[in-house]
Enzyme design. Structure first.
Site, PDB file in Angstrom:
ATOM      1  N   CYS A   1     -52.232  16.245 -34.835  1.00 52.67           N
ATOM      2  CA  CYS A   1     -52.845  17.243 -35.703  1.00 52.67           C
ATOM      3  C   CYS A   1     -54.348  17.245 -35.410  1.00 52.67           C
ATOM      4  O   CYS A   1     -55.012  16.217 -35.596  1.00 52.67           O
ATOM      5  CB  CYS A   1     -52.584  16.847 -37.157  1.00 52.67           C
ATOM      6  SG  CYS A   1     -53.385  17.880 -38.384  1.00 52.67           S
ATOM      7  N   ASN A   2     -54.850  18.370 -34.924  1.00 50.37           N
ATOM      8  CA  ASN A   2     -56.285  18.436 -34.610  1.00 50.37           C
ATOM      9  C   ASN A   2     -57.126  18.265 -35.866  1.00 50.37           C
ATOM     10  O   ASN A   2     -58.202  17.657 -35.827  1.00 50.37           O
ATOM     11  CB  ASN A   2     -56.622  19.786 -33.966  1.00 50.37           C
ATOM     12  CG  ASN A   2     -56.020  19.915 -32.583  1.00 50.37           C
ATOM     13  OD1 ASN A   2     -54.842  20.204 -32.442  1.00 50.37           O
ATOM     14  ND2 ASN A   2     -56.819  19.684 -31.561  1.00 50.37           N
TER      15      ASN A   2
ATOM     16  N   TYR B   1     -53.242  21.835 -44.117  1.00 49.38           N
ATOM     17  CA  TYR B   1     -54.396  20.983 -44.404  1.00 49.38           C
ATOM     18  C   TYR B   1     -55.703  21.721 -44.111  1.00 49.38           C
ATOM     19  O   TYR B   1     -56.736  21.416 -44.699  1.00 49.38           O
ATOM     20  CB  TYR B   1     -54.382  19.743 -43.506  1.00 49.38           C
ATOM     21  CG  TYR B   1     -53.523  18.577 -43.952  1.00 49.38           C
ATOM     22  CD1 TYR B   1     -52.546  18.703 -44.940  1.00 49.38           C
ATOM     23  CD2 TYR B   1     -53.697  17.332 -43.364  1.00 49.38           C
ATOM     24  CE1 TYR B   1     -51.767  17.620 -45.303  1.00 49.38           C
ATOM     25  CE2 TYR B   1     -52.929  16.236 -43.732  1.00 49.38           C
ATOM     26  CZ  TYR B   1     -51.962  16.392 -44.703  1.00 49.38           C
ATOM     27  OH  TYR B   1     -51.203  15.308 -45.067  1.00 49.38           O
TER      28      TYR B   1
ATOM     29  N   CYS C   1     -54.929  23.736 -32.426  1.00 50.20           N
ATOM     30  CA  CYS C   1     -54.155  23.317 -33.598  1.00 50.20           C
ATOM     31  C   CYS C   1     -52.725  23.191 -33.101  1.00 50.20           C
ATOM     32  O   CYS C   1     -52.239  24.063 -32.370  1.00 50.20           O
ATOM     33  CB  CYS C   1     -54.252  24.369 -34.700  1.00 50.20           C
ATOM     34  SG  CYS C   1     -53.029  24.162 -36.019  1.00 50.20           S
TER      35      CYS C   1
HETATM   36  N1  DGL Z   1     -51.362  21.138 -37.112  1.00 50.28           N
HETATM   37  C1  DGL Z   1     -52.646  20.934 -37.605  1.00 50.28           C
HETATM   38  C2  DGL Z   1     -53.728  20.977 -36.539  1.00 50.28           C
HETATM   39  O1  DGL Z   1     -53.432  20.655 -35.388  1.00 50.28           O
HETATM   40  C3  DGL Z   1     -53.084  21.464 -38.942  1.00 50.28           C
HETATM   41  C4  DGL Z   1     -52.551  22.722 -39.479  1.00 50.28           C
HETATM   42  C5  DGL Z   1     -52.832  22.796 -40.985  1.00 50.28           C
HETATM   43  O2  DGL Z   1     -52.174  22.076 -41.711  1.00 50.28           O
HETATM   44  O3  DGL Z   1     -53.738  23.565 -41.366  1.00 50.28           O
HETATM   45  O4  DGL Z   1     -54.849  21.275 -36.794  1.00 50.28           O
END
Ligand code: DGL
Length: 268
Positions: free
Chosen positions: A89-90, A59, A201
């Site tokens: 998810c941050n 994402y 992340c």
């Molecule tokens: N796991 C996600 C986060 O904590 C996002 C990683 C991604 O999909 O770019 O930011």
């Protein structure tokens, strides 16, 4: 004199349904499994429903409107059965948590916070490197957090999309991981010597060993998984919706690309 109304303290059928409903745990992919692990440790009696949007990960490189729309769509589906939602998810938290909380006011929605506070509480770290996705770094949530700790340390931020890809592809501690992580960290370490690193992340803790290999054992890494599990516990308690069952909770793992389910199972 009015007769006293005595209410039974026994849970009603509706209460039972509410407390036994699962807590939904959402991530763009498999990174949230680390958060899920902490939740299971702390709240073993809760039923849990994990969803990773592995078909659309990462994402972090997508525009905010697209991230918000993906997160909202999945949250709406998960909240048809869940009593609370953890954005493990941050990126989803930074971009979409506010909108979700506005739309589902009655439901506890718990997000991630980059572990700046724990990093500074543990010891007086002076040079802190924050690794996160580009989307998280762009959002105001992180700049507000860094501003709150201004003067306590010098912060350096860096987007690390390669780490998300490595984890999604299962390269946690192999030659590919070492090569890509060296390419990410070498230029940074040529300029600064961080004395702490915040993994902002949820994918990154899965490559923590390889990251530490380059930073050395004296540089601690911090992530928000345990803090998020504790916050979920507080919020369920405050809302009176903890699962009081003494049995171990059920866990259902789901993903938009079923090929990831085996990896999730392994990482759990
Ligand atoms: N796991 C996600 C986060 O904590 C996002 C990683 C991604 O999909 O770019 O930011």
């Amino acid at each position: 004199m009015q007769p006293l109304t005595v209410r039974s303290c026994a849970p009603t059928a509706e209460d039972v349904k509410t407390t036994a409903a699962p807590v939904a745990v959402f991530d763009s992919g498999i990174g949230g499994i680390g958060v899920l692990r902490e939740i299971r440790k702390l709240l073993p009696h809760e039923n849990l429903l994990y969803f990773g949007d592995t078909a659309m990960a990462p994402y972090g490189e997508r525009p905010p409107e697209e991230i918000r729309s993906l997160v909202t769509r999945h949250a709406a589906r998960l909240l048809t059965s869940a009593k609370a939602l953890v954005l493990a998810c941050n990126t989803a938290t930074a971009v979409a948590a506010e909108a979700l909380r506005g739309a589902w006011r009655e439901i506890p929605i718990i997000g991630m916070e980059p572990a700046i506070k724990p990093a500074l509480l543990e010891k007086k770290h002076k040079t802190v490197l924050v690794l996160a996705t580009a989307a998280t770094l762009r959002e105001q949530k992180l700049s507000r957090l860094l501003k709150a700790y201004q003067g306590r340390a010098t912060f350096y931020t860096c987007a690390a999309p390669c780490l998300v890809r490595l984890v999604e592809e299962g390269h946690l501690d192999d030659e590919v991981a070492r090569r890509e992580i060296a390419a990410l960290l070498d230029p940074i370490l040529a300029r600064i010597s961080p004395d702490a690193v915040v993994l902002g992340c949820t994918h990154f803790p899965f490559v923590a060993g390889t990251i530490s290999h380059f930073l050395g054992p004296s540089v601690p890494l911090f992530d928000g998984a345990e803090g998020t599990a504790r916050e979920l516990s507080r919020r369920l308690e405050a809302a009176g919706i903890c699962n009081k069952s003494t049995k171990r909770g059920r866990l259902v793992l789901t993903a938009s690309s079923p090929a990831s389910l085996a990896v999730m199972q392994q990482l759990l």
